[in-house]
Design a protein around this motif. Structure first.
Motif, PDB file in Angstrom:
ATOM      1  N   ILE A   1       3.088   1.657   2.666  1.00 47.37           N
ATOM      2  CA  ILE A   1       2.533   0.367   2.253  1.00 47.37           C
ATOM      3  C   ILE A   1       2.784   0.084   0.776  1.00 47.37           C
ATOM      4  O   ILE A   1       2.921  -1.079   0.394  1.00 47.37           O
ATOM      5  CB  ILE A   1       1.024   0.312   2.570  1.00 47.37           C
TER       6      ILE A   1
ATOM      7  N   LEU B   1      -3.085  -0.958   6.961  1.00 46.50           N
ATOM      8  CA  LEU B   1      -3.333   0.471   6.814  1.00 46.50           C
ATOM      9  C   LEU B   1      -3.918   1.041   8.100  1.00 46.50           C
ATOM     10  O   LEU B   1      -3.448   2.081   8.589  1.00 46.50           O
ATOM     11  CB  LEU B   1      -4.269   0.731   5.631  1.00 46.50           C
TER      12      LEU B   1
ATOM     13  N   GLU C   1      -1.952   3.775  10.318  1.00 45.07           N
ATOM     14  CA  GLU C   1      -2.548   5.110  10.437  1.00 45.07           C
ATOM     15  C   GLU C   1      -2.895   5.455  11.890  1.00 45.07           C
ATOM     16  O   GLU C   1      -2.981   6.632  12.233  1.00 45.07           O
ATOM     17  CB  GLU C   1      -3.799   5.228   9.566  1.00 45.07           C
TER      18      GLU C   1
ATOM     19  N   ARG D   1      -2.695   7.894   1.161  1.00 46.05           N
ATOM     20  CA  ARG D   1      -2.729   7.292   2.500  1.00 46.05           C
ATOM     21  C   ARG D   1      -1.772   6.103   2.582  1.00 46.05           C
ATOM     22  O   ARG D   1      -1.039   5.955   3.562  1.00 46.05           O
ATOM     23  CB  ARG D   1      -4.146   6.823   2.830  1.00 46.05           C
ATOM     24  N   MET D   2      -1.787   5.277   1.546  1.00 46.92           N
ATOM     25  CA  MET D   2      -0.910   4.104   1.538  1.00 46.92           C
ATOM     26  C   MET D   2       0.560   4.517   1.440  1.00 46.92           C
ATOM     27  O   MET D   2       1.417   3.889   2.064  1.00 46.92           O
ATOM     28  CB  MET D   2      -1.307   3.161   0.399  1.00 46.92           C
TER      29      MET D   2
END
Length: 87
Positions: A53, A81, A85, A47-48
């Protein structure tokens, strides 16, 4: 990583490179966010990465980020985040 022996005590110690220290900090950030979000470390890393990120924020701005309190670092990363997102 460089291994040394103290000439006075004979004790072994290691010296990490700047890159190794930065990667360790990144790992701590990923683990902390994964714990807060209640997800797997690998999922959080992905996700990062997708939100740019890891390299684009944490590693790129390591110098000022790592001097902040841990609470501020995690709060800032969590907010970033969520913001990235949601786009």
């Amino acid at each position: 990583m460089k291994e040394e022996i103290d000439p006075h005590t004979g004790e072994k110690w290691i010296e990490l490179s700047k890159e190794e220290i930065k990667m360790g900090f990144l790992a701590l950030c990923v683990e902390a966010l994964a714990e807060i979000e209640g997800c797997d470390y690998t999922d959080m890393f992905n996700r990062m990465e997708a939100a740019d990120i890891t390299e684009g924020y944490i590693l790129k701005h390591y110098e000022p980020i790592h001097t902040q309190s841990w609470e501020n670092v995690i709060k800032e990363l969590k907010e970033l985040l969520a913001k990235r997102e949601s786009k």
